[in-house]
Write an enzyme that holds these catalytic residues in place. Structure first.
Site, mmCIF file in Angstrom:
data_model
loop_
_atom_site.group_PDB
_atom_site.id
_atom_site.type_symbol
_atom_site.label_atom_id
_atom_site.label_comp_id
_atom_site.label_asym_id
_atom_site.label_seq_id
_atom_site.Cartn_x
_atom_site.Cartn_y
_atom_site.Cartn_z
ATOM 1 N N GLN A 102 5.232 11.476 2.782
ATOM 2 C CA GLN A 102 6.002 10.269 2.501
ATOM 3 C C GLN A 102 7.370 10.586 1.892
ATOM 4 O O GLN A 102 7.982 9.740 1.252
ATOM 5 C CB GLN A 102 5.216 9.340 1.578
ATOM 6 N N ASP A 144 4.702 9.676 -10.580
ATOM 7 C CA ASP A 144 4.197 9.166 -9.292
ATOM 8 C C ASP A 144 5.251 9.456 -8.223
ATOM 9 O O ASP A 144 6.429 9.608 -8.537
ATOM 10 C CB ASP A 144 3.945 7.650 -9.386
ATOM 11 N N GLU A 145 4.847 9.522 -6.954
ATOM 12 C CA GLU A 145 5.778 9.762 -5.843
ATOM 13 C C GLU A 145 6.603 11.041 -6.082
ATOM 14 O O GLU A 145 7.803 11.073 -5.832
ATOM 15 C CB GLU A 145 6.740 8.580 -5.651
ATOM 16 N N ARG A 181 1.702 0.799 4.695
ATOM 17 C CA ARG A 181 1.767 -0.286 3.709
ATOM 18 C C ARG A 181 0.746 -1.368 4.029
ATOM 19 O O ARG A 181 0.432 -2.221 3.222
ATOM 20 C CB ARG A 181 3.166 -0.965 3.683
ATOM 21 N N LYS A 187 -3.828 7.228 -5.275
ATOM 22 C CA LYS A 187 -3.084 8.095 -6.208
ATOM 23 C C LYS A 187 -2.546 7.271 -7.370
ATOM 24 O O LYS A 187 -2.730 7.619 -8.532
ATOM 25 C CB LYS A 187 -1.896 8.772 -5.491
ATOM 26 N N THR A 188 -1.885 6.168 -7.020
ATOM 27 C CA THR A 188 -1.323 5.336 -8.075
ATOM 28 C C THR A 188 -2.442 4.721 -8.903
ATOM 29 O O THR A 188 -2.326 4.565 -10.112
ATOM 30 C CB THR A 188 -0.406 4.245 -7.477
HETATM 31 P P1 ATP Z 1 0.712 5.321 -1.614
HETATM 32 O O1 ATP Z 1 0.705 6.711 -1.083
HETATM 33 O O2 ATP Z 1 1.070 4.337 -0.571
HETATM 34 O O3 ATP Z 1 1.489 5.188 -2.875
HETATM 35 P P2 ATP Z 1 -1.681 5.458 -3.212
HETATM 36 O O4 ATP Z 1 -2.359 6.725 -2.893
HETATM 37 O O5 ATP Z 1 -0.902 5.403 -4.452
HETATM 38 O O6 ATP Z 1 -0.821 4.970 -1.968
HETATM 39 P P3 ATP Z 1 -3.035 3.177 -4.258
HETATM 40 O O7 ATP Z 1 -1.940 2.186 -4.141
HETATM 41 O O8 ATP Z 1 -3.351 3.699 -5.608
HETATM 42 O O9 ATP Z 1 -2.811 4.338 -3.230
HETATM 43 O O10 ATP Z 1 -4.373 2.557 -3.672
HETATM 44 C C1 ATP Z 1 -4.410 1.892 -2.438
HETATM 45 C C2 ATP Z 1 -5.377 0.712 -2.493
HETATM 46 O O11 ATP Z 1 -6.710 1.185 -2.553
HETATM 47 C C3 ATP Z 1 -5.193 -0.147 -3.729
HETATM 48 O O12 ATP Z 1 -5.363 -1.495 -3.374
HETATM 49 C C4 ATP Z 1 -6.295 0.314 -4.651
HETATM 50 O O13 ATP Z 1 -6.685 -0.681 -5.541
HETATM 51 C C5 ATP Z 1 -7.406 0.666 -3.686
HETATM 52 N N1 ATP Z 1 -8.296 1.723 -4.221
HETATM 53 C C6 ATP Z 1 -7.928 2.953 -4.605
HETATM 54 N N2 ATP Z 1 -8.974 3.670 -5.042
HETATM 55 C C7 ATP Z 1 -10.068 2.870 -4.924
HETATM 56 C C8 ATP Z 1 -11.468 3.022 -5.204
HETATM 57 N N3 ATP Z 1 -11.976 4.155 -5.706
HETATM 58 N N4 ATP Z 1 -12.268 1.971 -4.952
HETATM 59 C C9 ATP Z 1 -11.773 0.831 -4.441
HETATM 60 N N5 ATP Z 1 -10.482 0.618 -4.165
HETATM 61 C C10 ATP Z 1 -9.611 1.616 -4.395
HETATM 62 MG MG MG Z 2 1.147 5.056 -4.809
#
Ligand code: ATP
Ligand code: MG
Length: 724
Positions: free
Chosen positions: A253, A222-223, A601, A36-37
């Site tokens: 979360q 975000d969040e 995490r 997402k981030t």
């Molecule tokens: P959270 O809910 O904990 O905030 P999130 O959904 O924001 O998590 P991210 O932090 O954006 O998730 O991504 C998690 C990990 O996965 C990061 O290291 C990111 O670089 C990697 N990632 C995300 N999308 C891809 C992709 N399409 N290909 C490869 N790696 C990815």
């Molecule tokens: Mg995130």
């Protein structure tokens, strides 16, 4: 390949859609680690690079400072150093920007002061002095919570911004009003004010609002699950002209409901913005299947949630481990050794490790082990345990008794206050220099001199001398207790209102007791102080960036680390006994989400640790968390010796807990009751969620929270209602 193509290449189909749908209202709902981030930061880069929009026209907000930093770091990697990234910030950070520019509209200077919690407590200390209050009446925590609660409504603004006066007989409200007066006099804003002031300015100055609406062409959040109603109101208000709003989040979360988070905003986004678009992401890129399965397995136990189907293509990786220690010393040591082992393999470095916990005091035993094993670490968003003021005070007493050194003398001679000011210390110092002796000796030997023979000084010398004589006859934990009581430190920290400090001192005492029960040969004061000196004078020369990171689960949100230890996974800590007491069933679900946040995490490995012993905050023996019993055995391996006896006792304890029915209220608002101590009072509020009444007592005029289960009140039929 240009930078936009490269950016797109790293995204999956849903992410790509989120990135290129730049116009209108768009929502992403997805689980932890699904990118997402990543989508949000890539979208930001896309708007800058592919659409040519200046970064000063894009607002990007999130909830915590750490998460905002992380976001900024990722965007910087994508768009380079040259863009202005100051609108990638927290809600509070953005409000400060607005206020810096426009606070003069409400006749405040641009260099207004932002108060942190310590500043708030300083103000409360003054107010308590003026009103003659102590923490027996209310702790600072209670007052700060009350203040924050009052500030969830905008009503208080009339008293500071519109000079309206308020009279009251209610004690806590009096504190609040004085607090507001002091804030206003100093042009000081606390965290709650930042948002309220910004909203107030926008609502009352349409021209200012329009300026900001026009400026912010794109808004991203975000969040979002942790945004409050008011925070979202601000965002919604700002997006009214350009109507480009992108929100991402994960309802599983939500960990700030206790502070007003409204996950419904995210869940019902499509109802509020009819023509909005929703994107779902199901692939987890962060964690190994073992970690992901564990997270999913736990969160499924929450009743209030929408089920998600997350999968990952990451390699299997290593098994999740649960370590059970016989005491917290063993728990800390195991964690330290595991880190040492993995770093020695040269496959990882210290900064790959994060140690997470639910409550700050858990860090004490972990910190001790890390220091003992020479492992560099930083505590995020907190002070290292042995550097906290109250801990240093207690240790300084012990050191003065044992060593009579000047440093400890200066720290404690007037703490708590004995009326021995700067001038007095100077006089002692003059003698010490002339006679070439320590400050303590100088005072002791000249205590009958005119300048020095003050009551406070005489008592101080008598106190220290007494302990010097008795120190070898009592165990250290008793010595600490006596010092606390007789020096006035206990009373000082009790009346001070900051009860966290007392908790920390209890934790210190607790650690000494563990030490004493463990060692066959009784440890003496010198040995203890030498051991402790290791922790207090930590000055390891190390690479600041290569350190193990310690932080609370709340702080870790949105971040990721190769190795994660969740420590202090005990019943009463996680789930927190305090939250359960206050919010009951609702709290359990939020605590489970916290556990889910901690687990998710981790990238490569996840460890959960806990230990036996005594939990001073619940007053019970420590048992593994109920959440540990929710996990089937095939999801992890167990290390350390967890006896069947402990398992049975833990389950018994939980059963007792769950069969304890929530107590029903017996009285209603307006009822007159008789209390065994305070006599007649009137019920002015019934809080069913917390299980308590607010009762205003006739004789004292004070309002007190009384538990539903308290047996010492009964209803009285009263004829003369006018008394109230
Ligand atoms: P959270 O809910 O904990 O905030 P999130 O959904 O924001 O998590 P991210 O932090 O954006 O998730 O991504 C998690 C990990 O996965 C990061 O290291 C990111 O670089 C990697 N990632 C995300 N999308 C891809 C992709 N399409 N290909 C490869 N790696 C990815
Ligand atoms: Mg995130």
């Amino acid at each position: 390949m240009n930078s936009i193509e490269k950016l797109k290449e790293n995204l999956n189909e849903q992410q790509l859609e989120a990135v290129t749908e730049t116009e209108g209202f768009v929502r992403v709902i997805a689980g932890a680690g699904s990118g997402k981030t990543k989508a949000l930061t890539s979208r930001y880069a896309y708007i800058v690079e592919a659409l040519g929009i200046n970064s000063s026209n894009i607002l990007c907000v999130t909830f915590t400072n750490k998460a905002a930093q992380e976001m900024r770091k990722r965007v910087k990697r994508l768009v380079g150093e040259n863009s202005d990234l100051s609108y990638i910030t927290t809600y509070h950070g953005f409000c400060v920007r607005v206020l810096r520019e426009d606070i003069n509209k409400i006749k405040y200077p641009k260099n207004f002061i932002i108060m942190d919690v310590e500043d708030q407590k300083t103000v409360l200390r003054q107010v308590y002095n003026e009103l003659g209050l102590t923490s027996k009446v209310f702790t600072f925590k209670q007052v700060l919570r009350y203040i924050s609660k009052q500030k969830t409504s905008q009503e208080y603004l009339q008293y500071i911004l519109e000079s309206k006066k308020k009279e009251t007989d209610n004690e806590i409200e009096k504190v609040f009003i004085r607090y507001l007066e002091k804030q206003q006099r100093n042009f000081a804003l606390d965290f709650d004010d930042l948002l309220n002031f910004a909203l107030y300015i926008f609502v009352n100055n349409p021209d200012i609002l329009e300026k900001w609406q026009k400026r912010l062409h794109y808004i991203q959040v975000d969040e979002t699950q942790d945004s409050s109603q008011k925070q979202f109101m601000l965002i919604e208000m700002l997006s009214q002209i350009h109507k480009n709003l992108f929100v991402v989040g994960d309802p599983d979360q939500t960990i700030y409901e206790w502070r007003g988070a409204k996950p419904e905003i995210l869940v019902d986004f499509d109802k509020q913005f009819i023509d909005s678009k929703t994107i779902i992401m199901n692939q987890n890129y962060r964690s190994t299947p073992n970690i992901l399965n564990l997270g999913n397995h736990i969160i499924k136990n929450n009743k209030i949630r929408v089920d998600k189907d997350m999968f990952t293509q990451n390699p299997e990786g290593i098994e999740v481990v649960h370590f059970h220690g016989q005491n917290d010393y063993e728990e800390g040591l195991w964690v330290a050794n595991e880190i040492k082992r993995l770093v020695a393999d040269e496959t990882s470095k210290y900064s790959d490790f994060a140690i997470l916990y639910r409550a700050n005091h858990i860090s004490r035993s972990i910190e001790q082990s890390l220091i003992r094993e020479n492992i560099p670490y930083s505590v995020y968003g907190g002070i290292r345990f042995f550097e906290r003021k109250e801990i240093k005070d207690v240790l300084a007493y012990l050191r003065l008794i044992e060593f009579g050194d000047d440093f400890s003398f200066l720290r404690v001679v007037n703490s708590p206050s004995r009326g021995l000011g700067k001038k007095f210390i100077e006089n002692v110092a003059k003698i010490a220099e002339k006679e070439d002796i320590s400050l303590y000796s100088a005072l002791k030997e000249n205590i009958s001199e005119k300048d020095l023979s003050r009551k406070g000084a005489i008592e101080f010398i008598e106190l220290i001398e007494k302990y010097k004589k008795s120190k070898n006859d009592v165990i250290i934990s008793d010595l600490v207790k006596e010092i606390m009581d007789e020096s006035g430190l206990s009373a000082y920290y009790r009346t001070d209102g900051d009860t966290d400090r007392l908790d920390n001192i209890k934790e210190l005492q607790n650690s000494i007791i563990v030490l004493e029960t463990q060692d066959e040969e009784q440890i003496n004061l010198t040995e203890y102080l030498q051991e402790i000196a290791l922790y207090t004078n930590m000055d390891i020369e190390d690479d600041k960036n290569d350190r193990v990171k310690l932080m609370t689960i709340h702080t870790s949100k949105g971040l990721e680390f190769p190795y994660v230890f969740l420590c202090g996974f005990s019943e009463g800590v996680l789930p927190s006994a305090m939250s359960i007491k206050e919010r009951r069933a609702k709290a359990i679900e939020e605590e489970r989400r916290l556990t889910y946040v901690a687990i998710t995490r981790a990238e490569k490995a996840f460890y959960m640790t806990e230990s036996e012993g005594f939990n001073f905050s619940t007053g019970l023996n420590k048992y593994p968390s109920r959440f540990l019993f929710e996990i089937s055995d095939n999801y992890f391996v167990r290390k350390g010796e967890l006896s069947q006896e402990i398992i049975d006792e833990a389950k018994e304890q939980l059963k007792l807990d769950s069969t304890r029915q929530p107590i029903q209220k017996k009285f209603n608002v307006g009822d007159i009751v008789n209390h065994t101590i305070w006599n007649q009072g009137k019920i002015i509020e019934v809080n069913e969620e917390k299980g308590e009444y607010q009762i205003e007592f006739l004789e004292t005029g004070k309002t007190k929270p009384i538990n539903f289960e308290f047996k010492g009140i009964e209803k009285v039929e009263i004829l003369n209602q006018k008394l109230f």
